[in-house]
Design an enzyme around this catalytic site. Structure first.
Site, PDB file in Angstrom:
ATOM      1  N   LYS A 110       1.224  -1.162   0.326  1.00  0.00           N
ATOM      2  CA  LYS A 110      -0.058  -0.101  -0.744  1.00  0.00           C
ATOM      3  C   LYS A 110       0.306   1.441   0.023  1.00  0.00           C
ATOM      4  CE  LYS A 110      -3.567   2.056   2.653  1.00  0.00           C
ATOM      5  NZ  LYS A 110      -4.328   2.512   3.764  1.00  0.00           N
ATOM      6  N   GLU A 169      10.581  -4.917   4.857  1.00  0.00           N
ATOM      7  CA  GLU A 169      10.200  -6.128   4.837  1.00  0.00           C
ATOM      8  C   GLU A 169      10.627  -6.806   2.958  1.00  0.00           C
ATOM      9  OE1 GLU A 169       8.767  -5.263   6.698  1.00  0.00           O
ATOM     10  OE2 GLU A 169       8.385  -6.314   8.842  1.00  0.00           O
ATOM     11  N   GLY A 173      -5.253  -1.637   4.485  1.00  0.00           N
ATOM     12  CA  GLY A 173      -4.369  -2.815   4.516  1.00  0.00           C
ATOM     13  C   GLY A 173      -4.879  -4.490   4.454  1.00  0.00           C
ATOM     14  N   ARG A 174      -5.512  -4.260   5.899  1.00  0.00           N
ATOM     15  CA  ARG A 174      -6.203  -5.974   6.390  1.00  0.00           C
ATOM     16  C   ARG A 174      -7.641  -5.862   5.295  1.00  0.00           C
ATOM     17  NH1 ARG A 174      -5.587  -2.541  10.117  1.00  0.00           N
ATOM     18  NH2 ARG A 174      -6.371  -1.714  11.798  1.00  0.00           N
ATOM     19  N   GLU A 188      -5.610  -6.352  14.457  1.00  0.00           N
ATOM     20  CA  GLU A 188      -4.437  -5.444  14.557  1.00  0.00           C
ATOM     21  C   GLU A 188      -5.965  -4.157  14.307  1.00  0.00           C
ATOM     22  OE1 GLU A 188      -3.342  -4.578  10.260  1.00  0.00           O
ATOM     23  OE2 GLU A 188      -1.120  -4.536  11.723  1.00  0.00           O
ATOM     24  N   HIS A 216      -5.653 -33.309  17.718  1.00  0.00           N
ATOM     25  CA  HIS A 216      -5.136 -33.922  17.552  1.00  0.00           C
ATOM     26  C   HIS A 216      -3.606 -32.941  18.606  1.00  0.00           C
ATOM     27  CE1 HIS A 216      -6.128 -37.631  16.109  1.00  0.00           C
ATOM     28  NE2 HIS A 216      -6.464 -36.940  15.718  1.00  0.00           N
ATOM     29  N   LYS A 271       8.888  -1.213  14.451  1.00  0.00           N
ATOM     30  CA  LYS A 271       9.263  -0.277  12.825  1.00  0.00           C
ATOM     31  C   LYS A 271      10.045   0.070  13.032  1.00  0.00           C
ATOM     32  CE  LYS A 271       5.119  -1.137   9.892  1.00  0.00           C
ATOM     33  NZ  LYS A 271       4.087   0.041   9.360  1.00  0.00           N
TER      34      LYS A 271
HETATM   35  O1  F6P Z   1       1.684  -4.194   9.599  1.00  0.00           O
HETATM   36  C1  F6P Z   1       1.222  -2.626   9.897  1.00  0.00           C
HETATM   37  C2  F6P Z   1       0.329  -2.790   8.291  1.00  0.00           C
HETATM   38  O2  F6P Z   1       0.855  -0.981   8.245  1.00  0.00           O
HETATM   39  C3  F6P Z   1      -0.867  -3.618   7.861  1.00  0.00           C
HETATM   40  O3  F6P Z   1      -0.956  -3.056   8.391  1.00  0.00           O
HETATM   41  C4  F6P Z   1      -0.681  -3.422   6.469  1.00  0.00           C
HETATM   42  O4  F6P Z   1      -1.411  -4.104   5.885  1.00  0.00           O
HETATM   43  C5  F6P Z   1       1.391  -3.911   6.445  1.00  0.00           C
HETATM   44  O5  F6P Z   1       2.079  -3.528   7.136  1.00  0.00           O
HETATM   45  C6  F6P Z   1       1.770  -4.155   4.849  1.00  0.00           C
HETATM   46  O6  F6P Z   1       1.648  -2.407   5.213  1.00  0.00           O
HETATM   47  P1  F6P Z   1       2.063  -2.357   2.806  1.00  0.00           P
HETATM   48  O7  F6P Z   1       1.353  -3.000   2.222  1.00  0.00           O
HETATM   49  O8  F6P Z   1       1.917  -1.073   3.234  1.00  0.00           O
HETATM   50  O9  F6P Z   1       3.553  -2.759   2.373  1.00  0.00           O
END
Ligand code: F6P
Length: 525
Positions: free
Chosen positions: A205, A211, A267-268, A353, A384, A495
């Site tokens: 987003k 990452e 995002g979610r 979240e 199990h 972060k």
């Molecule tokens: O973990 C925080 C967050 O902002 C989530 O809400 C989101 O889905 C994820 O990081 C990834 O963010 P992005 O889509 O901006 O890479």
């Protein structure tokens, strides 16, 4: 949005529920069935191809009606209208949350509708192009593999949907997901792929998530070597999916290869946007649209059905009853379908979240519990692993059991055993066996609640409806708790410190606690 000044604990319904919890919270569910032969019909509900049986709950008619009163006395109805109308329902980021418009653009304001349709056309163009080979690699070969890079909401939804909808996948293209920044995974995946036939989707987003950026850098270096190009991100091998187009452009992805979405898609909640590109590639654009239609059907139900016949509202109130009045800290999700194996992880982000917050919309610390700890695993494997605790442990854990009535990929023999296990577990959790003839360690206290949610089949439309059901359950609970489900400030501090540790080297050590400094000495960073 209406006034943000609301405290559920000040309502008459909350007081009534507290009294009911004290007097009837331990009443026997089995007795409810004995006293009311019509309970299974009265405590069940069908919405399209989803059927919910919520009869095995510690809820009498009086408790159910007090829960409904709580919904009436809360701002739920006005907040729900604000959500669908595109009002600012995420005040800490001054944004609406319009994921429902992605599933039903015709109901949105013209400028939003047109923007959604334009991006959906792009989604159709690229998904069909990759599928029919008209969008191909730099050396002229069709794509056989798609590497989707993204994390959190930019990964969980599409990965879950690709796995859940395996029955509808067209052979010939294999999907891979890179979320974690663990280099071992990245290197292992790349070692078995051919760059000439690999398409890379970078979904983020913000387009700034560390990452995702590091994974993308590594994959770009691999593409550069494989294609003998120093600008792999400018080739047909790379598509960007983002609400941060300037960052994607600056990274070198051509404008036409950037599929956009907007800051008003959390995002979610982004599976329904271009973040769903891998799903459209895997199953085709039309089936992907059916997933959106299934979710839209649940949206319409949530928006219009009276609370006592409203599936998300009922699930939300049951959850609140256990969390706020019977002291249950967690909620367990057990899909009896291996293809829904990622559902617990998806719901962890969606629920925790969204509602893992202790401050109300009007900036007060809540005096009551909010979002539960969500966990789970597929049945029968879960039986199990942790069902021992569900049956005989000291915690009260409400469970959602989820299954498809018919499964074309399974066989009658297997499906019978799978669903028979689900029925048996739910029945035994409720009935227990407290016979005095048994030694204490062999007794089952019972009276442990569960919901059973049945999908006619695991189709794109029904998956869409299922995920929208949980979205609206979470939204309903947030409205009842007076919290903002659409921000996630709790993830920022960690972060920031990680970035400082990586970027500032020795300088960042100054403010660190002794334990972290000591651990740093044991690591080779
Ligand atoms: O973990 C925080 C967050 O902002 C989530 O809400 C989101 O889905 C994820 O990081 C990834 O963010 P992005 O889509 O901006 O890479």
């Amino acid at each position: 949005m209406d006034s943000i000044d609301f405290d559920p604990a000040d309502t008459p319904a909350w007081s009534r529920l507290s009294a009911l919890a004290a007097s009837h919270g331990n009443d026997s569910i089995s007795d409810y069935f004995r006293d009311d032969p019509e309970r299974p019909e009265r405590y069940s509900l069908r919405v399209g191809e989803l059927y919910l049986d919520y009869s095995k709950n510690r809820v009498s008619d009086a408790i159910f009606s007090a829960l409904m009163d709580l919904a009436e006395q809360s701002p739920l109805s006005s907040r729900r209208e604000a959500l669908f109308a595109g009002d600012i329902v995420n005040p800490s980021e001054s944004r609406p949350a319009l994921h429902t418009a992605l599933r039903h653009p015709q109901g949105a304001k013209p400028e939003i509708r047109d923007a959604i349709r334009a991006e959906q056309e792009k989604l159709r163009f690229y998904s069909e192009g990759v599928r029919d080979g008209s969008w191909r690699g730099a050396t002229g070969k069709a794509f056989t593999d798609v590497v989707h890079i993204g994390i959190g909401g930019s990964e969980l939804g599409p990965r879950l949907a690709c796995q859940a909808l395996r029955e509808f996948r067209t052979p010939g293209i294999t999907l891979h997901f890179l979320a974690n920044v663990d280099g071992a995974e990245v290197n292992t995946l790349l070692a078995r792929l051919n760059p000439e036939t690999s398409l890379v989707i970078v979904a983020s987003k913000t387009f700034t998530t560390r990452e995702t950026r590091l994974n993308t850098d590594t994959v770009m270096s691999w593409l550069a070597r494989g294609l003998d190009r120093d600008d792999p991100q400018a080739t047909s091998h790379v598509l960007g999916v983002t609400a941060g187009a300037p960052e994607a452009l600056a990274f070198g992805i051509p404008e036409k290869q950037i599929l956009g979405f907007w800051d008003w898609v959390g995002g979610r909640y982004s599976l329904w946007s271009a973040v769903g590109l891998p799903v459209a590639i895997a199953i085709g654009y039309e089936p992907f649209s059916q997933m959106l239609s299934g979710a839209a059907h649940m949206d319409a139900h949530f928006r219009t059905a009276p609370h006592e016949h409203n599936m998300p509202v009922i699930l939300a109130l049951l959850g609140l009853w256990y969390s706020n009045f019977l002291g249950a800290p967690s909620h367990c999700v057990v899909p009896y379908c291996e293809r829904l194996g990622l559902l617990p992880a998806y719901l962890q982000q969606l629920d925790m979240e969204s509602n893992g917050k202790a401050v109300t919309l009007d900036e007060h610390v809540t005096g009551y519990r909010t979002g539960p700890i969500v966990w789970g695993q597929t049945g029968t494997s879960a039986q199990h692993a942790f069902f021992q605790l569900l049956h005989q442990g000291t915690h009260l854990v409400p469970v959602d059991m989820i299954a498809a009535v018919r499964d074309n990929l399974s066989s009658r023999r297997h499906h019978r055993v799978l669903l028979g296990n689900m029925l048996a577990q739910a029945a035994v959790l409720m009935a227990g066996n407290n016979s005095a003839e048994l030694p204490a360690h062999r007794r089952y206290p019972g009276n442990r609640p569960s919901n059973t949610l049945l999908l006619d089949t695991l189709s794109p439309a029904n998956l869409g409806a299922l995920l929208a059901l949980y979205e609206h359950k979470v939204f309903t609970q947030a409205s009842l708790w007076n919290i903002n489900p659409f921000d996630q400030w709790g993830v920022e501090l960690g972060k920031k410190l990680a970035a400082q540790l990586m970027d500032d080297g020795e300088q960042s050590l100054a403010g660190l606690d002794p334990s972290t400094r000591d651990l740093l000495d044991h690591l080779e960073l």
